[in-house]
Design an enzyme around this catalytic site. Structure first.
Site, PDB file in Angstrom:
ATOM      1  N   HIS A 129      61.123  36.498  31.633  1.00 19.77           N
ATOM      2  CA  HIS A 129      62.098  37.267  30.855  1.00 19.77           C
ATOM      3  C   HIS A 129      62.909  38.203  31.740  1.00 19.77           C
ATOM      4  CE1 HIS A 129      58.704  40.288  30.466  1.00 19.77           C
ATOM      5  NE2 HIS A 129      59.716  41.145  30.529  1.00 19.77           N
ATOM      6  N   SER A 182      57.411  45.026  33.740  1.00 20.35           N
ATOM      7  CA  SER A 182      57.458  43.566  33.655  1.00 20.35           C
ATOM      8  C   SER A 182      57.657  42.966  35.041  1.00 20.35           C
ATOM      9  CB  SER A 182      58.605  43.132  32.739  1.00 20.35           C
ATOM     10  OG  SER A 182      58.359  43.503  31.415  1.00 20.35           O
ATOM     11  N   ASP A 199      54.784  33.592  31.779  1.00 21.88           N
ATOM     12  CA  ASP A 199      55.970  34.438  31.933  1.00 21.88           C
ATOM     13  C   ASP A 199      56.245  34.742  33.405  1.00 21.88           C
ATOM     14  OD1 ASP A 199      58.065  36.159  31.501  1.00 21.88           O
ATOM     15  OD2 ASP A 199      57.066  37.334  29.957  1.00 21.88           O
TER      16      ASP A 199
END
Length: 687
Positions: free
Chosen positions: A92, A623, A220
């Site tokens: 992402h 992240s 991810d």
């Protein structure tokens, strides 16, 4: 598992630590400056399993783990994993780059991407990575200039370390609400190329349904490479550039983890506000979170309908929709968690130790500024984050006001922005944001252009929007690219709207007294317990958090700390109508065959482990942060938090707070066994 965890906590309690809003501090709470670890914190790390020396963790003069961590694009984190500048981050985080290279004919979002040769790796204009070089306490330096909060003084100190040839720059950031100031020195590289991305059904598996949820099966990750000129210096994209030779890169462990394994994250958390008053927390829930949920819900409905209408619009708006919905859902979860955990009441109890006069001042100041706070959030969500066209105009206007315009870059910037704008969709968002704002905000908090809709159009928002989008140069890609100077944009109607928005914000900006009173509250809390080590709130600077691999028990969870391939298949089978669980035939076939590679299966359980939980303290910006074991070996990439603890930015909850990471072995199996990208595996160092 439990005995190990409890033993570590007894040790911490014995050190006499204390946490804001609770009786004791838990070892897992806090985002710590690795260049400024106290002996107390270092002792806790050793007791929990960290084997690296402090110099191996951070050194301003010798290679250390610090040198393998990057700020990825200013919005995520990443880890350098090879001596050729290869970077792992989240899918992402790389989503926008993947989307920008995708077309209906070459749909890298859906199918994934792998550059088989160096020359096939794809450049990404505007993307950069920053390496942290060192951090310096400049509090006394600024005070000596008798201008602690002066922008001029800050720039003076920052500019003393600027070296544009080598990409070196400095940023001074306030800590503890401005009680101290630190200057972080960075080196920026601007040629960052896409190397590998998994199919979206893996990289974004679970989509909106599973966002902020556990259990997860999301792989991810995405892979990029940093390039330099032939002298190893930062440089803009050139076919003559070469892969970066980093000072250090992370080694990878295939040994995995088990419940109780020490886990450390290193990355760039965006912001937390753990010491915010109870009154500030109430205001955040009502005037920030609730506003974000309401306004983004309106905008996302329009984007979703557009995306469903064609593949071209799906690709065009995928990244924008994902970015919007991420913190839309987060805000829902945070309000629910703050309410369920009685955080406001808990803070009020702690605040009893503070003078009533200070609390009265805080309460009154927040009450007096309540409508201003609401209006500012509505403007932010409706207009600053509203239609793309209005955003472009606002940015152009702000650059003009700050004398930051560069006409030679104007066309390049605009061409990139307009690639992903559908005018009809944007107009629908523009009109919807205006209608919503007019319905929710009192008239005396309206920007002037909203009053003009009444006087000139009889309140007909659709007719007004049609006229604006017919006549504005901003809504015609060819016309705006024909503009030779930024100044020519100022006469446009959308520029006038932008100016009205900025003036409204200036006229109704909340009182600065709130910041001063919140700073005073924190100072009072520090004085009340001088033996407590207050960790600084996250502020987009490099931080370390530490904890252990551990599950939790709540509704829908059973305490398991990792997921297996069958759980991904089960979701695909059990929810056939949910597109978030749909799989490409090739991915489903791969999972059903279980061709993950023996070396990537856990040696203890024999299973292919997908995602796992740790008690690390993280937030937005983390992240892509590396998750490391006690030897400093990479075992995963952090990518999410859990729904039950969405209060985390304002209150850490020891029982529920978890970091969700993707197992590095899952990442490598997808790269090698699904993606057939063995050349990347050969670059990596294993320990």
């Amino acid at each position: 598992m439990k005995s190990f965890k409890n033993a570590s906590r007894v040790f911490v309690v014995g050190l006499g630590l204390w946490a804001f809003g609770s009786a004791i501090a838990i070892a897992d709470e806090g985002m710590w400056m690795i260049n400024n670890l106290s002996a107390r914190t270092d002792s806790i790390l050793r007791s929990m399993g960290l084997e690296l020396t402090h110099e191996q963790l951070y050194s301003a003069t010798h290679p250390s783990l610090n040198d393998a961590i990057v700020n990825f694009g200013g919005f995520c984190s990443g880890v350098v994993v090879s001596d050729q500048g290869l970077v792992f981050t989240n899918h992402h985080c790389g989503f926008d780059a993947v989307q920008s290279h995708s077309t209906p004919e070459n749909d890298y979002l859906t199918d994934g991407f792998f550059a088989k040769r160096l020359k096939d790796e794809l450049p990404n204009e505007g993307l950069y990575v920053d390496f942290h070089l060192r951090t310096i306490d400049v509090t006394e330096t600024l005070r000596a200039l008798d201008s602690e909060r002066s922008a001029e003084a800050v720039k003076l100190v920052e500019n003393g370390l600027r070296d544009s040839v080598n990409g070196i720059f400095a940023v001074i950031t306030p800590y503890h609400r401005g009680l101290r100031y630190y200057m972080s020195v960075y080196q920026r590289f601007t040629d960052v190329r896409l190397v590998f991305a998994p199919p979206q059904c893996l990289g974004k598996h679970g989509g909106d349904t599973d966002n902020w949820m556990w259990p997860r099966q999301t792989c991810d990750f995405s892979v990029f490479r940093i390039y330099t000129d032939k002298q190893g210096r930062p440089a803009e994209f050139s076919k003559d550039n070469i892969p970066l030779k980093p000072k250090n890169h992370a080694r990878i462990s295939l040994h995995g983890y088990q419940p109780g394994t020490f886990c450390m994250t290193l990355g760039y958390p965006g912001s937390t506000n753990r010491y915010l008053s109870s009154y500030g927390t109430e205001s955040t829930m009502r005037n920030v979170n609730a506003v974000r949920v309401q306004v983004r819900g309106v905008k996302q409905d329009i984007m979703k309908k557009a995306m469903a209408s064609s593949d071209a619009l799906r690709i065009m708006y995928s990244s924008k929709y994902a970015a919007s919905s991420n913190y839309w859902k987060y805000s829902i979860g945070q309000n629910e968690a703050l309410t369920k955990l009685n955080v406001i009441e808990e803070k009020r109890e702690t605040e009893k130790a503070v003078s009533q006069g200070l609390l009265d001042s805080l309460r009154n100041e927040y009450a007096d500024n309540d409508k201003n706070q609401f209006m500012m959030s509505m403007i932010e969500e409706s207009f600053i984050q509203g239609s793309d066209i209005l955003q472009i105009a606002l940015i152009s206007l702000l650059k003009m006001m700050r004398n930051e315009t560069d006409d030679t870059k104007l066309h390049k910037t605009l061409e990139k922005e307009y690639k992903d704008i559908d005018i009809e969709t944007d107009k629908a968002i523009f009109a919807a944001m205006i209608r919503n704002y007019r319905e929710k905000v009192e008239r005396n908090y309206w920007p002037d252009f909203l009053h003009n809709i009444d006087s000139r159009y009889g309140g007909d928002v659709d007719r007004y929007s049609d006229d604006i989008y017919k006549t504005s140069v901003f809504t015609d890609r060819e016309k705006i690219l024909a503009v030779s100077k930024t100044e020519e944009l100022l006469a446009d109607e959308i520029s006038s709207i932008s100016f009205d928005v900025l003036m409204c914000m200036m006229d109704h900006s909340p009182s600065m007294a709130i910041d001063s009173l919140e700073r005073e509250l924190l100072l009072c809390l520090q004085k009340a317990d001088p033996n407590h080590e207050f960790y600084p709130d996250a502020n987009s600077t490099l931080r370390m958090s530490y904890g252990i691999v551990d599950g939790y028990t709540s509704e829908g969870t059973d305490g398991t700390c990792y997921t297996l391939p069958q759980s991904l298949i089960d979701k695909n089978v059990d929810y056939p109508d949910n597109s978030d669980y749909a799989l490409l035939p090739s991915v489903r076939k791969w999972f059903m065959k279980g061709n993950f590679g023996k070396r990537y299966k856990d040696t203890r359980s024999g299973d292919m482990q997908l995602c796992f939980l740790s008690t690390n303290d993280i937030t937005g910006g983390n992240s892509g942060s590396g998750m490391f074991d006690g030897k400093g070996r990479l075992i995963g990439l952090a990518f999410d938090g859990n729904w039950e603890a969405m209060s985390g930015d304002l209150k850490f909850d020891d029982n529920l707070q978890r970091c969700i990471g993707v197992d590095i072995r899952y990442v490598l199996s997808v790269i090698e066994n699904y993606g057939k990208a063995k050349r990347l595996i050969k670059e990596l160092s294993f320990e």
